[in-house]
Design a protein around this motif. Structure first.
Motif, mmCIF file in Angstrom:
data_model
loop_
_atom_site.group_PDB
_atom_site.id
_atom_site.type_symbol
_atom_site.label_atom_id
_atom_site.label_comp_id
_atom_site.label_asym_id
_atom_site.label_seq_id
_atom_site.Cartn_x
_atom_site.Cartn_y
_atom_site.Cartn_z
ATOM 1 N N SER A 162 0.837 -1.370 0.021
ATOM 2 C CA SER A 162 -0.115 0.109 0.047
ATOM 3 C C SER A 162 0.740 1.191 -0.134
ATOM 4 N N GLY A 163 2.314 1.229 0.207
ATOM 5 C CA GLY A 163 2.813 2.292 0.351
ATOM 6 C C GLY A 163 3.042 3.007 1.570
ATOM 7 N N LYS A 164 2.183 2.441 2.710
ATOM 8 C CA LYS A 164 2.054 2.812 3.941
ATOM 9 C C LYS A 164 2.184 1.613 4.834
ATOM 10 N N ARG A 165 2.619 1.987 6.194
ATOM 11 C CA ARG A 165 2.702 0.867 7.005
ATOM 12 C C ARG A 165 1.433 0.955 7.964
ATOM 13 N N SER A 166 0.337 1.810 7.753
ATOM 14 C CA SER A 166 -0.834 1.633 8.541
ATOM 15 C C SER A 166 -1.623 0.753 7.987
ATOM 16 N N VAL A 167 -2.491 0.147 9.276
ATOM 17 C CA VAL A 167 -3.486 -0.984 8.895
ATOM 18 C C VAL A 167 -4.842 -0.240 9.372
ATOM 19 N N PRO A 168 -5.938 -0.449 8.846
ATOM 20 C CA PRO A 168 -6.156 -1.568 7.957
ATOM 21 C C PRO A 168 -5.748 -1.099 6.615
ATOM 22 N N ALA A 169 -5.414 -2.236 5.662
ATOM 23 C CA ALA A 169 -5.096 -1.983 4.301
ATOM 24 C C ALA A 169 -5.793 -3.000 3.614
ATOM 25 N N ILE A 170 -6.371 -2.885 2.441
ATOM 26 C CA ILE A 170 -7.082 -3.924 1.670
ATOM 27 C C ILE A 170 -6.581 -3.832 0.099
ATOM 28 N N VAL A 171 -6.460 -5.031 -0.212
ATOM 29 C CA VAL A 171 -6.174 -5.460 -1.607
ATOM 30 C C VAL A 171 -7.619 -6.120 -2.321
ATOM 31 N N ASP A 172 -8.132 -5.415 -3.184
ATOM 32 C CA ASP A 172 -9.237 -6.133 -3.844
ATOM 33 C C ASP A 172 -8.882 -6.774 -5.376
ATOM 34 N N GLU A 173 -8.734 -7.821 -5.408
ATOM 35 C CA GLU A 173 -8.154 -8.282 -6.794
ATOM 36 C C GLU A 173 -9.340 -8.143 -8.009
ATOM 37 N N ASN A 174 -10.745 -8.175 -7.318
ATOM 38 C CA ASN A 174 -12.066 -7.740 -8.300
ATOM 39 C C ASN A 174 -11.803 -6.562 -9.230
#
Length: 86
Positions: free
Chosen positions: A51-63
């Motif tokens: 994501s370019g950041k270390r913060s969470v939450p982070a999401i990746v949506d392959e859709n």
């Protein structure tokens, strides 16, 4: 062999911002996988890579090919993208 869900959520245990995103994913019945990350901010290299950041939450949506962080942004994205299907 089962296929991984198209959505990956990078999160911390007992993180209220992460739980906000989990509730929205569950509300829409979306299939996702949780990846629990290092509690120490400086050790979250996997999140930084995606994501370019270390913060969470982070999401990746392959859709949709989307990667983002910040719970408010993620919840808004989920509502716009999947809210009509609920």
């Amino acid at each position: 062999m089962t296929e991984d869900p198209p959505i990956t959520l990078y999160r911390l245990q007992a993180c209220p911002f992460c739980e906000r995103v989990v509730r929205k994913l569950d509300e829409y019945g979306l299939d996702y996988q949780s990846r629990f990350v290092e509690p120490m901010h400086s050790d979250r290299d996997v999140v930084k890579r995606i994501s370019g950041k270390r913060s969470v939450p982070a999401i990746v949506d392959e859709n949709t090919g989307l990667t983002m962080s910040e719970s408010g942004n993620i919840v808004e994205y989920l509502e716009k993208t999947y809210g009509g299907e609920a």
